[in-house]
Design a protein around this motif. Structure first.
Motif, PDB file in Angstrom:
ATOM      1  N   PHE A   1       0.809  -1.219   0.000  1.00 11.32           N
ATOM      2  CA  PHE A   1       0.000   0.000   0.000  1.00 11.32           C
ATOM      3  C   PHE A   1       0.844   1.273   0.000  1.00 11.32           C
ATOM      4  CE2 PHE A   1      -3.116   2.949   1.968  1.00 11.32           C
ATOM      5  CZ  PHE A   1      -4.116   2.800   1.015  1.00 11.32           C
ATOM      6  N   SER A   2       2.150   1.160   0.207  1.00 12.68           N
ATOM      7  CA  SER A   2       2.999   2.349   0.332  1.00 12.68           C
ATOM      8  C   SER A   2       2.964   3.277  -0.876  1.00 12.68           C
ATOM      9  CB  SER A   2       4.436   1.966   0.672  1.00 12.68           C
ATOM     10  OG  SER A   2       5.011   1.245  -0.386  1.00 12.68           O
ATOM     11  N   PRO A   3       2.838   2.815  -2.113  1.00  6.41           N
ATOM     12  CA  PRO A   3       2.758   3.778  -3.226  1.00  6.41           C
ATOM     13  C   PRO A   3       1.569   4.740  -3.099  1.00  6.41           C
ATOM     14  CG  PRO A   3       3.232   1.603  -4.084  1.00  6.41           C
ATOM     15  CD  PRO A   3       2.932   1.433  -2.626  1.00  6.41           C
ATOM     16  N   CYS A   4       0.482   4.275  -2.512  1.00  9.06           N
ATOM     17  CA  CYS A   4      -0.672   5.167  -2.318  1.00  9.06           C
ATOM     18  C   CYS A   4      -0.394   6.217  -1.242  1.00  9.06           C
ATOM     19  CB  CYS A   4      -1.902   4.358  -1.934  1.00  9.06           C
ATOM     20  SG  CYS A   4      -2.415   3.201  -3.209  1.00  9.06           S
ATOM     21  N   LEU A   5       0.422   5.860  -0.260  1.00  8.60           N
ATOM     22  CA  LEU A   5       0.712   6.785   0.837  1.00  8.60           C
ATOM     23  C   LEU A   5       1.816   7.770   0.495  1.00  8.60           C
ATOM     24  CD1 LEU A   5       0.563   4.356   3.865  1.00  8.60           C
ATOM     25  CD2 LEU A   5      -1.133   6.049   3.203  1.00  8.60           C
ATOM     26  N   LEU A  62      -0.051  22.896  10.703  1.00  5.94           N
ATOM     27  CA  LEU A  62      -1.277  22.159  11.004  1.00  5.94           C
ATOM     28  C   LEU A  62      -1.719  21.303   9.821  1.00  5.94           C
ATOM     29  CD1 LEU A  62      -3.388  24.766  13.003  1.00  5.94           C
ATOM     30  CD2 LEU A  62      -2.327  22.678  13.873  1.00  5.94           C
ATOM     31  N   ARG A  63      -1.595  21.840   8.613  1.00  5.20           N
ATOM     32  CA  ARG A  63      -1.953  21.069   7.421  1.00  5.20           C
ATOM     33  C   ARG A  63      -1.033  19.857   7.251  1.00  5.20           C
ATOM     34  NH1 ARG A  63      -5.017  23.399   3.226  1.00  5.20           N
ATOM     35  NH2 ARG A  63      -3.610  22.529   1.673  1.00  5.20           N
ATOM     36  N   ARG A  64       0.248  20.044   7.536  1.00  2.55           N
ATOM     37  CA  ARG A  64       1.198  18.935   7.441  1.00  2.55           C
ATOM     38  C   ARG A  64       0.880  17.867   8.487  1.00  2.55           C
ATOM     39  NH1 ARG A  64       6.273  21.317   8.204  1.00  2.55           N
ATOM     40  NH2 ARG A  64       5.911  22.350   6.225  1.00  2.55           N
ATOM     41  N   ILE A  65       0.550  18.300   9.706  1.00  3.10           N
ATOM     42  CA  ILE A  65       0.170  17.338  10.755  1.00  3.10           C
ATOM     43  C   ILE A  65      -1.113  16.614  10.368  1.00  3.10           C
ATOM     44  CG2 ILE A  65      -0.702  17.164  13.120  1.00  3.10           C
ATOM     45  CD1 ILE A  65       1.376  19.223  13.912  1.00  3.10           C
ATOM     46  N   GLY A  66      -2.086  17.355   9.830  1.00  6.84           N
ATOM     47  CA  GLY A  66      -3.335  16.742   9.393  1.00  6.84           C
ATOM     48  C   GLY A  66      -3.121  15.721   8.295  1.00  6.84           C
ATOM     49  N   GLN A 117      -2.648  10.040   6.703  1.00  4.57           N
ATOM     50  CA  GLN A 117      -1.881   8.926   6.158  1.00  4.57           C
ATOM     51  C   GLN A 117      -1.738   7.797   7.178  1.00  4.57           C
ATOM     52  OE1 GLN A 117       1.670  10.989   4.875  1.00  4.57           O
ATOM     53  NE2 GLN A 117       1.026  10.905   2.739  1.00  4.57           N
ATOM     54  N   LEU A 118      -1.505   8.163   8.460  1.00  2.00           N
ATOM     55  CA  LEU A 118      -1.422   7.149   9.509  1.00  2.00           C
ATOM     56  C   LEU A 118      -2.757   6.419   9.663  1.00  2.00           C
ATOM     57  CD1 LEU A 118       0.608   8.960  12.296  1.00  2.00           C
ATOM     58  CD2 LEU A 118       1.253   6.873  11.112  1.00  2.00           C
ATOM     59  N   ALA A 119      -3.852   7.175   9.665  1.00  5.35           N
ATOM     60  CA  ALA A 119      -5.172   6.561   9.798  1.00  5.35           C
ATOM     61  C   ALA A 119      -5.476   5.671   8.598  1.00  5.35           C
ATOM     62  CB  ALA A 119      -6.242   7.643   9.961  1.00  5.35           C
ATOM     63  N   LEU A 120      -5.099   6.106   7.414  1.00  7.79           N
ATOM     64  CA  LEU A 120      -5.331   5.314   6.210  1.00  7.79           C
ATOM     65  C   LEU A 120      -4.518   4.021   6.248  1.00  7.79           C
ATOM     66  CD1 LEU A 120      -6.854   5.376   3.513  1.00  7.79           C
ATOM     67  CD2 LEU A 120      -4.870   6.523   2.522  1.00  7.79           C
ATOM     68  N   ALA A 121      -3.250   4.122   6.598  1.00  7.25           N
ATOM     69  CA  ALA A 121      -2.405   2.926   6.699  1.00  7.25           C
ATOM     70  C   ALA A 121      -2.930   1.990   7.785  1.00  7.25           C
ATOM     71  CB  ALA A 121      -0.960   3.319   6.990  1.00  7.25           C
ATOM     72  N   SER A 122      -3.316   2.545   8.904  1.00  4.68           N
ATOM     73  CA  SER A 122      -3.862   1.739   9.990  1.00  4.68           C
ATOM     74  C   SER A 122      -5.151   1.056   9.567  1.00  4.68           C
ATOM     75  CB  SER A 122      -4.116   2.622  11.213  1.00  4.68           C
ATOM     76  OG  SER A 122      -4.702   1.885  12.250  1.00  4.68           O
ATOM     77  N   GLY A 123      -5.991   1.780   8.838  1.00  6.22           N
ATOM     78  CA  GLY A 123      -7.249   1.204   8.365  1.00  6.22           C
ATOM     79  C   GLY A 123      -7.039   0.075   7.383  1.00  6.22           C
ATOM     80  N   VAL A 124      -6.087   0.229   6.489  1.00  5.67           N
ATOM     81  CA  VAL A 124      -5.814  -0.826   5.507  1.00  5.67           C
ATOM     82  C   VAL A 124      -5.241  -2.057   6.201  1.00  5.67           C
ATOM     83  CG1 VAL A 124      -4.393  -1.440   3.518  1.00  5.67           C
ATOM     84  CG2 VAL A 124      -5.565   0.747   3.570  1.00  5.67           C
TER      85      VAL A 124
END
Length: 180
Positions: free
Chosen positions: A27-31, A55-59, A64-71
């Motif tokens: 999944f890393s290419p998507c992230l 703030l935008r960078r943290i968001g 990305q962390l939530a997406l990776a965790s979800g996958v």
């Protein structure tokens, strides 16, 4: 692992670890996709105040962390349900919150190993940091566990269903033409 102890391949922790790493690899290419290098968008971004950019960078990082965790959660869910008979709905959110104390625990634990060997008087400091970060992890998980509907007990899929599911996932990961 095969050379040291082949029976470890049949342990759930080993299987989940390899499954998580394989999922991240696939999944890393998507992230890590490079954003559009539109000069106008870059100029607009540079014109924003520093705290807004921060703030935008943290968001974006949190997303990305939530997406990776979800996958990882979705791919590992059948194995977790099969072995532990639990469906944890709070796992994705909890993983994105707990990565900092988990990182601190890993680094301080590794530091403890090195300091015990290289500088024994400094080892108790690393041990204290590791102990407290693990305490934060444990207390957070215990708190979330007590929230209603954070997890459910399930029967879990049978072994043949797991074999079919992971064979399909393997085909999707290894044959690019089949990927959505």
């Amino acid at each position: 692992i095969l050379a040291i102890n082949p029976s470890d391949l049949f342990r759930t922790g080993t299987q989940l670890s390899f499954l998580a790493v394989a999922t991240l690899y696939w999944f890393s290419p998507c992230l890590t996709r490079v954003q559009n290098a539109d000069p106008l968008a870059q100029l607009v971004e540079k014109s924003r105040p520093r705290f807004v950019r921060w703030l935008r960078r943290i968001g974006k990082t949190y997303f990305q962390l939530a997406l990776a965790s979800g996958v990882i959660w979705l791919v590992a869910l059948p194995l977790v349900m099969h072995r532990f008979h639990i469906l944890s709905l709070s796992a994705v959110l909890l993983n994105t919150i707990l990565w900092i104390p988990m990182l601190v625990a890993l680094l301080s634990g590794f530091s403890l190993l090195l300091l015990t060997w290289l500088a024994p008087p400094a080892a108790p400091v690393a041990a204290w940091i590791c102990d407290n970060s693990l305490w934060v992890l444990e207390m957070t998980v215990a708190t979330v566990r007590s929230i209603p509907a954070s997890h459910f007990w399930v029967t879990g899929p049978t072994w043949w269903w797991l074999a079919v599911f992971y064979a399909g996932v393997f085909l999707l990961a290894s044959v690019p033409l089949l990927r959505p």
